[in-house]
Design an enzyme around this catalytic site. Sequence first.
Site, PDB file in Angstrom:
ATOM      1  N   CYS A 158       0.832  -1.195   0.000  1.00 24.85           N
ATOM      2  CA  CYS A 158       0.000   0.000   0.000  1.00 24.85           C
ATOM      3  C   CYS A 158       0.870   1.250   0.000  1.00 24.85           C
ATOM      4  O   CYS A 158       1.576   1.512  -0.948  1.00 24.85           O
ATOM      5  CB  CYS A 158      -0.966  -0.045   1.187  1.00 24.85           C
ATOM      6  SG  CYS A 158      -2.284   1.184   1.146  1.00 24.85           S
ATOM      7  N   HIS A 170      -0.304   1.460  -3.455  1.00 25.27           N
ATOM      8  CA  HIS A 170      -1.692   1.896  -3.569  1.00 25.27           C
ATOM      9  C   HIS A 170      -1.718   2.961  -4.670  1.00 25.27           C
ATOM     10  O   HIS A 170      -0.772   3.761  -4.776  1.00 25.27           O
ATOM     11  CB  HIS A 170      -2.165   2.483  -2.239  1.00 25.27           C
ATOM     12  CG  HIS A 170      -3.630   2.739  -2.220  1.00 25.27           C
ATOM     13  ND1 HIS A 170      -4.183   3.906  -2.715  1.00 25.27           N
ATOM     14  CD2 HIS A 170      -4.651   1.970  -1.797  1.00 25.27           C
ATOM     15  CE1 HIS A 170      -5.490   3.848  -2.592  1.00 25.27           C
ATOM     16  NE2 HIS A 170      -5.806   2.682  -2.029  1.00 25.27           N
TER      17      HIS A 170
END
Length: 189
Positions: free
Chosen positions: A106, A126
Site C-alpha cells: 500500500c 496503492h
Amino acid sequence: MAGKRALVILSKGAEEMETVITVDVMRRAGISVTVAGLTGKEPVQCSRNVVICPDASLEDASQQGPYDVVLLPGGMPGALNLAESAAVKEVLKDQDSRKGLIAAVCAGPTALLAHGIGFGSTVTTHPSMKDKMMAGEHYTYSEARVQKDGHYITSRGPGTCFEFALTIVEELMGAEVVAQVKAPLLLKD
C-alpha cells in the site's frame, strides 16, 4: 526450510488488514513472525482504530535479527511514521545489504523511497501513492497486484494482501507450503 523468520514493523496509523492478514498467513505457513512496535511494545492504534499488541519493540526485535523478510504495512499515518524513522532506515539498510527479502504494501513502499531502498527496481503501491513513488524516477512503476523484483516484494492494498502474503510464503517456504496454506482459506482464484 524450517526456521524462517519475519519482522513486521508496526507503527501508529498502520493499516490493520495489511498487518493482520500478512502476519496470519505467514504464521500459518510456519514462519516465525515478530510484530515489532516502532515506538515500543505498547498496543498500537491502527488507521481504523483497531488496536494491535506488538510482540516486541523494534529496538529489541532488531537485535534478534537477521530476519528472512522485513515487512512494512501501509496505512496513514503509519507509512509516514516508517518513512521518518531512523530505526526503520537502519533495519532496511541492513536487510538490503544482505539481499534479505523486503516486503511493503500500500503506502509502505514510500518508506523504501524515503530511506533510499530498492532504487532501480520495479514496484507497485496503492494507486494514491503512485505519484509520490515516481517522483525522482527512482523506480519503475507496475500496476500489478503484487510485484516481485529481486529481493523486493510490493503490493497495492488491503484487497491484495492474501496474494502478497502468499508470495512471501512462496519465496521463503516454496509452492507446496503455499498450496497447503491456501486451500483452507477458501480464496477465490
